[in-house]
Design a protein around this motif. Sequence first.
Motif, short mmCIF file in Angstrom:
data_model
loop_
_atom_site.label_atom_id
_atom_site.label_comp_id
_atom_site.label_asym_id
_atom_site.label_seq_id
_atom_site.Cartn_x
_atom_site.Cartn_y
_atom_site.Cartn_z
N PRO A 375 0.80 -1.22 0.00
CA PRO A 375 0.00 0.00 0.00
C PRO A 375 0.84 1.28 0.00
CG PRO A 375 -0.89 -1.59 1.56
CD PRO A 375 0.42 -2.14 1.09
N GLN A 376 1.97 1.26 0.70
CA GLN A 376 2.81 2.47 0.73
C GLN A 376 3.34 2.80 -0.66
OE1 GLN A 376 6.69 2.62 0.62
NE2 GLN A 376 6.11 4.74 0.18
N ALA A 377 3.79 1.78 -1.39
CA ALA A 377 4.30 2.03 -2.74
C ALA A 377 3.18 2.52 -3.66
CB ALA A 377 4.93 0.75 -3.30
N ARG A 378 1.99 1.94 -3.53
CA ARG A 378 0.87 2.37 -4.37
C ARG A 378 0.46 3.80 -4.03
NH1 ARG A 378 -3.64 -0.06 -3.38
NH2 ARG A 378 -3.04 -1.54 -1.75
N TYR A 379 0.47 4.14 -2.75
CA TYR A 379 0.13 5.50 -2.33
C TYR A 379 1.14 6.49 -2.92
CZ TYR A 379 -1.60 9.15 0.89
OH TYR A 379 -2.14 10.29 1.43
N ALA A 380 2.43 6.19 -2.76
CA ALA A 380 3.47 7.08 -3.29
C ALA A 380 3.38 7.20 -4.80
CB ALA A 380 4.85 6.59 -2.86
N GLY A 381 3.09 6.06 -5.47
CA GLY A 381 2.97 6.09 -6.92
C GLY A 381 1.80 6.92 -7.38
N ALA A 382 0.67 6.79 -6.70
CA ALA A 382 -0.51 7.58 -7.06
C ALA A 382 -0.25 9.07 -6.83
CB ALA A 382 -1.72 7.13 -6.25
N MET A 383 0.44 9.40 -5.74
CA MET A 383 0.79 10.80 -5.49
C MET A 383 1.69 11.33 -6.59
SD MET A 383 -0.61 12.10 -2.68
CE MET A 383 0.50 13.45 -2.26
N ALA A 384 2.66 10.53 -7.01
CA ALA A 384 3.60 10.96 -8.06
C ALA A 384 2.88 11.22 -9.38
CB ALA A 384 4.69 9.91 -8.25
N LEU A 385 1.85 10.42 -9.66
CA LEU A 385 1.13 10.53 -10.93
C LEU A 385 -0.09 11.44 -10.84
CD1 LEU A 385 1.39 6.77 -11.93
CD2 LEU A 385 2.60 8.69 -13.01
N GLY A 386 -0.30 12.05 -9.68
CA GLY A 386 -1.41 12.96 -9.52
C GLY A 386 -2.76 12.29 -9.46
N LEU A 387 -2.80 11.04 -8.98
CA LEU A 387 -4.03 10.28 -8.91
C LEU A 387 -4.62 10.32 -7.51
CD1 LEU A 387 -2.87 7.18 -11.00
CD2 LEU A 387 -4.09 9.23 -11.81
N ASP A 388 -5.85 9.87 -7.39
CA ASP A 388 -6.56 9.86 -6.12
C ASP A 388 -5.95 8.85 -5.15
OD1 ASP A 388 -8.59 10.32 -4.20
OD2 ASP A 388 -9.75 8.65 -5.00
N VAL A 389 -5.71 9.25 -3.92
CA VAL A 389 -5.16 8.34 -2.90
C VAL A 389 -6.14 8.07 -1.78
CG1 VAL A 389 -2.75 9.00 -3.36
CG2 VAL A 389 -4.09 10.26 -1.62
N SER A 390 -7.35 8.56 -1.90
CA SER A 390 -8.29 8.53 -0.78
C SER A 390 -8.66 7.11 -0.35
CB SER A 390 -9.56 9.31 -1.11
OG SER A 390 -10.26 8.71 -2.20
N ARG A 391 -8.49 6.13 -1.24
CA ARG A 391 -8.84 4.74 -0.89
C ARG A 391 -7.64 3.80 -0.93
NH1 ARG A 391 -14.15 3.58 -0.36
NH2 ARG A 391 -15.60 5.26 -0.85
N ILE A 392 -6.45 4.36 -0.86
CA ILE A 392 -5.23 3.54 -0.81
C ILE A 392 -4.75 3.52 0.62
CG2 ILE A 392 -2.87 3.23 -1.62
CD1 ILE A 392 -3.62 4.71 -4.15
N PHE A 393 -4.80 2.34 1.25
CA PHE A 393 -4.36 2.22 2.62
C PHE A 393 -3.92 0.81 2.93
CE2 PHE A 393 -8.98 1.78 2.41
CZ PHE A 393 -9.21 0.58 3.06
#
Length: 393
Positions: A375-393
């Motif tokens: 989840p941490q890698a997916r959260y960081a990746g979504a942040m880097a790509l400007g995507l929604d992180v509200s349901r990544i945990f």
Amino acid sequence: MSSTMSITGLAPRATDPADDLGAQPVIERAHRLVPELAERAAECDAEDRFVAANYALLKQAGLVEAGVPRELGGAGADVRELAAMLRVLAHGCSSTALAFSMHTHQVAVPAWRWRHQKVAAAEPLLRRIAAERIIVLSSGGSDWIGGSGEAVRVEGGYRVTGRKVFSSGSPAGDILMTGAVVHEPEGDAVIHFGASMKAPEVRVLDNWRALGMRGTGSNDVVLDGLFVADAAVAFKRKAGEWHPVFQIIATIAFPLVYAVYLGVAERARDLAIGIAGRRPPGEDVLHLAGRMDTALRAARLAHEWMISAVERNAPSAETVNEVMIGRTLVAEHAIRTVELAMELAGGAAFQRGVGLERLFRDVQGARYHPLQAGPQARYAGAMALGLDVSRIF
């Protein structure tokens, strides 16, 4: 100067034991406890026994209220000071430091909200912690973003059932800060509340048998039909979605929790250097010692990054990302530090009496707190790509 003092930079200044307790920085109080904590650490580990006696020491030293603002009767320590306190305590007993980090962050979060968001509702709890030295528990990963347990609507409130795993410090707890899922037509929600550990509907199981951190008392806590009045609900949120309060919790709590693992790595380093220093310094010894100190420095730098995110005093999705990147780096490098300490110490490290074997097991806990690697890698990746992180945990 000892190796611990030179490498940690956390040595206390000289003080008279008769000095007024309230005038002593919390890090000095922590240093005074380390020898006694260390005396019983191995015994608690070997017997899977909760570090109850150490909680008495923490209370006597005034560390229970360390994070309560001075205006409300506490020591007024900020997150940087609290992290240093926990890091020092880990040099004496990993389990004590980790269990106590859960109370410490449950104090630091309402203290931050009281000071920076003017949340008056936090004041009664903080005053009670300072006056009565009560222990506040976190229900850990079981009450993360998805929520757990079930709350059924009844007259005047909710009837709650659930099983809260990894409730560190549970045998010493007074209040469990927890939540439960409410099934509603528009979708699941989570209510958050404090549960008295003395309520007849609250029961602590004796089921903490783990690889490491064996003295934390991280038992399951069962809520069996606990009534929670509407007035006792602190807030309500959507289940499975980040809420601003959880952004505050994640930003503030994890630098405190991971200060413990940094302290474990530092203690392992010091033990290994002490053992290796008794042997001729061959090239392999130099190589291992250098790699170990490099890994430890990386863990320290990552932890400083986490603290700097807190000190912006603006919790957000972005600070969660910064803290969780730091959490992954501290975990990786703290674990690697202890692995290298084991190699540097050689065969002696395999003996329980040396203490490195226990630290090796204890530091493995760094893998399991949120956000775990995936989840941490997916959260960081979504942040880097400007995507929604509200349901990544």
